[in-house]
Structures are given as structure tokens and as C-alpha cells.
Design a protein around this motif. Structure first.
Motif, mmCIF file in Angstrom:
data_model
loop_
_atom_site.group_PDB
_atom_site.id
_atom_site.type_symbol
_atom_site.label_atom_id
_atom_site.label_comp_id
_atom_site.label_asym_id
_atom_site.label_seq_id
_atom_site.Cartn_x
_atom_site.Cartn_y
_atom_site.Cartn_z
ATOM 1 N N ALA A 159 0.833 -1.205 0.000
ATOM 2 C CA ALA A 159 0.000 0.000 0.000
ATOM 3 C C ALA A 159 0.864 1.250 0.000
ATOM 4 N N ASN A 160 1.941 1.213 0.755
ATOM 5 C CA ASN A 160 2.825 2.382 0.833
ATOM 6 C C ASN A 160 3.659 2.545 -0.431
ATOM 7 N N THR A 161 4.128 1.439 -0.982
ATOM 8 C CA THR A 161 4.907 1.484 -2.215
ATOM 9 C C THR A 161 4.064 2.029 -3.373
ATOM 10 N N LEU A 162 2.834 1.521 -3.503
ATOM 11 C CA LEU A 162 1.956 1.995 -4.570
ATOM 12 C C LEU A 162 1.470 3.414 -4.297
ATOM 13 N N GLY A 163 1.301 3.737 -2.998
ATOM 14 C CA GLY A 163 0.870 5.089 -2.658
ATOM 15 C C GLY A 163 1.843 6.140 -3.144
ATOM 16 N N GLU A 164 3.140 5.817 -3.087
ATOM 17 C CA GLU A 164 4.151 6.747 -3.581
ATOM 18 C C GLU A 164 4.045 6.950 -5.081
ATOM 19 N N LEU A 165 3.410 5.994 -5.760
ATOM 20 C CA LEU A 165 3.197 6.100 -7.202
ATOM 21 C C LEU A 165 1.820 6.651 -7.538
ATOM 22 N N GLY A 166 1.059 6.996 -6.500
ATOM 23 C CA GLY A 166 -0.279 7.532 -6.720
ATOM 24 C C GLY A 166 -1.328 6.476 -7.006
ATOM 25 N N ILE A 167 -1.043 5.213 -6.653
ATOM 26 C CA ILE A 167 -1.966 4.111 -6.924
ATOM 27 C C ILE A 167 -2.565 3.640 -5.607
ATOM 28 N N PRO A 168 -3.875 3.759 -5.403
ATOM 29 C CA PRO A 168 -4.502 3.302 -4.160
ATOM 30 C C PRO A 168 -4.966 1.855 -4.252
ATOM 31 N N PHE A 169 -5.188 1.237 -3.100
ATOM 32 C CA PHE A 169 -5.992 0.029 -3.025
ATOM 33 C C PHE A 169 -7.458 0.480 -3.024
ATOM 34 N N LYS A 170 -8.315 -0.261 -3.711
ATOM 35 C CA LYS A 170 -9.728 0.067 -3.767
ATOM 36 C C LYS A 170 -10.553 -0.966 -3.002
ATOM 37 N N ALA A 171 -11.625 -0.512 -2.369
ATOM 38 C CA ALA A 171 -12.550 -1.436 -1.709
ATOM 39 C C ALA A 171 -12.999 -2.500 -2.705
ATOM 40 N N GLY A 172 -12.997 -3.743 -2.255
ATOM 41 C CA GLY A 172 -13.371 -4.860 -3.117
ATOM 42 C C GLY A 172 -12.202 -5.539 -3.793
ATOM 43 N N GLU A 173 -11.037 -4.884 -3.775
ATOM 44 C CA GLU A 173 -9.874 -5.507 -4.404
ATOM 45 C C GLU A 173 -9.335 -6.651 -3.554
ATOM 46 N N LEU A 174 -8.656 -7.544 -4.245
ATOM 47 C CA LEU A 174 -8.013 -8.694 -3.622
ATOM 48 C C LEU A 174 -6.510 -8.458 -3.607
ATOM 49 N N ILE A 175 -5.874 -8.721 -2.465
ATOM 50 C CA ILE A 175 -4.430 -8.575 -2.348
ATOM 51 C C ILE A 175 -3.837 -9.917 -1.935
ATOM 52 N N LEU A 176 -2.991 -10.490 -2.774
ATOM 53 C CA LEU A 176 -2.254 -11.703 -2.418
ATOM 54 C C LEU A 176 -1.014 -11.289 -1.648
ATOM 55 N N SER A 177 -0.873 -11.810 -0.418
ATOM 56 C CA SER A 177 0.086 -11.248 0.528
ATOM 57 C C SER A 177 1.478 -11.854 0.460
#
Length: 265
Positions: free
Chosen positions: A212-230
Motif C-alpha cells: 500500500a505504501n509502495t503503490l501510494g508513492e506512485l499515486g496508486i490506491p488500493f480500492k474497496a473490493g480488491e483482492l491482495i495476495l500477501s
């Protein structure tokens, strides 16, 4: 790396995925390739899949655990995009003829109920934003010959995304200790490997916060409903026609998958 080469390699990886064939490692053809270059190539590869009709349904974190890092020879996490064409559900039989040189890994998938955008996201933020977790298998695949990859190769290749299989048992991460919960992976009725959530960056929630932090620096958010493989909690498992895998997470439940057919390699 200039835009023409980014396009060239992104298109090449897309065509390899489409045609089920492999190419020589990018780092051997472009010795100066950077991780930033590789992510731009990944973006082009994924864009080609989206143009062909798929949609992005989530993200994946790769190279988080020591067994996978040792196998791949990479020692930092990476990420890739999950598309609608990658999804299987528990009970499906996975057709290996759609893949090139697949290997399975067992992990925990997070389904979000709220948006998350870094920087500044913590593991507790991840837990609060998660609707539920499920056990799952990611079937990684590589478009690079013989899995001869380093970090630049796998990043460009969309973090070696193949497909994934979601278990049916949903768990509340506020009630389940995802850090200490053990995971047992069985192949054809015999224990293949064991793991624990702490093997993934200290906790699967830490890995999701990192992304989330890595993508946040690129301006990319996680969205509600998305799936994240950890990230994998198991060793990589080669799979062939007739194999059956089961991963069981303590306090949560299991995910089961069968394989049929023959992969390209």
C-alpha cells in the motif's frame, strides 16, 4: 531505457503469455536495466491484457518469504497486477495447458472493504480495512526461459503472475492471528511444506502495508473490493497433470485445487 524499448519488451512478454512461450532473460539482453525500467515494462504488459478485455481486480506481492527468495535469487519484495482472467475458485480443476512452466505457492488473500492509500499505512490499518481473508494458491508462471530470473526479470513479467485459486472459507483478521497461524501444504496426500504467517515480512499484514505504501508513492490506491495476495508461506511446488494440493491455515480452513492437462514446458 527509452520508450521504444519499454514498448518492445512489454509487447514481447504479452505475446509470450498469449502464445505460451518463453524468452531469454531481459537482464542478459539489457545489462543496464533498472527495477524502474522493469516496472514500466510491466505496465505495458498489463496494458496489453487490459486492451484485450481483462480488468484489474487486485494486486499481488511477490518474493516476500525466504524459501521463494532463495529459489528466485531475489532478496526484496516486488508486486504485480491481478486481472480478471487469472481467477479460479476452490473446486475448479485448473487446466495446465493455459500455462507455461507453473509452480504453486500457498498464501493468504486479503479482500478489502475500504480504500487504502499510502504512504503511512500500517499493518493495523490493513486489518481495519480488510473485509475478510481466505487461504489461497497462487500458481506463478514465468515467461522467462527456465525460470532464469532476477528481480528485473520477474518485475517486468508482472511479478511472474499466472493464476490463483481462492478458498471458500472466509476469516476475520481481527479474530484470527494471521501472524502465528500455521500453514500446512499437502501434495497428493503427503505433507510438502509447512509455514507460518510470520514468514511473510513478519506478518502478511506487514506485506500488504508495504505494498500500500509502495503503490501510494506512485499515486496508486488500493480500492474497496480488491483482492491482495500477501505472499507465499510455502516453498514453490511444481505441478503436473493429476496433482492435487491442499493448504490448511490454522483457525481458518483449507483451499484445495486439482490440476489437469500439460503445461507448455
Amino acid at each position: 531505457m527509452d520508450d521504444s524499448k519499454i514498448k518492445q519488451y512489454g509487447d514481447e512478454l504479452y505475446e509470450c503469455w498469449r502464445d505460451r512461450r518463453t524468452v531469454a532473460p531481459l537482464r542478459e539482453r539489457e545489462p543496464d536495466i533498472t527495477i524502474a525500467d522493469a516496472y514500466r515494462i510491466q505496465e505495458r504488459f498489463v496494458a496489453r491484457r487490459l486492451a484485450a478485455g481483462e480488468t484489474i481486480v487486485g494486486k499481488k506481492i511477490g518474493a516476500t518469504s525466504k524459501p521463494v527468495q532463495d529459489f528466485l535469487g531475489v532478496y526484496q519484495p516486488d508486486f504485480g497486477m491481478l486481472t480478471s482472467g487469472m481467477v479460479y475458485q476452490e473446486g475448479d480443476t485448473l487446466d495446465l495447458s493455459t500455462l507455461i512452466q507453473p509452480k504453486a505457492e500457498a498464501e493468504l488473500a486479503f479482500v478489502l472493504k475500504e480504500d487504502l492509500k499510502g504512504p503511512g499505512v500500517t499493518a493495523m490499518d490493513v486489518i481495519r480495512a480488510t473485509d475478510y481473508v481466505v487461504p489461497c494458491f497462487e500458481i506463478v508462471d514465468s515467461r522467462v526461459t527456465a525460470w532464469n530470473i532476477k528481480i528485473q526479470d520477474t518485475v517486468a513479467d508482472n511479478a511472474s503472475c499466472g493464476v490463483y485459486v481462492l478458498g471458500k472459507t472466509k476469516g476475520d483478521p481481527r479474530k484470527l492471528d494471521i501472524t502465528l497461524a500455521g500453514m500446512v501444504l499437502e501434495k497428493n496426500g503427503e505433507v510438502f511444506s509447512t509455514g507460518v504467517g510470520a514468514a511473510v515480512q513478519g506478518s502478511p499484514a506487514n506485506a500488504v502495508a508495504w505494498l500500500a505504501n509502495t503503490l501510494g508513492e506512485l499515486g496508486i490506491p488500493f480500492k474497496a473490493g480488491e483482492l491482495i495476495l500477501s505472499g507465499s508461506q510455502s516453498a514453490l511446488v511444481p505441478v503436473v497433470d493429476g496433482d492435487e494440493l491442499v493448504c490448511t491455515v490454522g483457525g481458518l480452513g483449507s483451499c484445495h485445487v486439482k490440476f489437469s492437462g500439460s503445461s507448455a514446458v
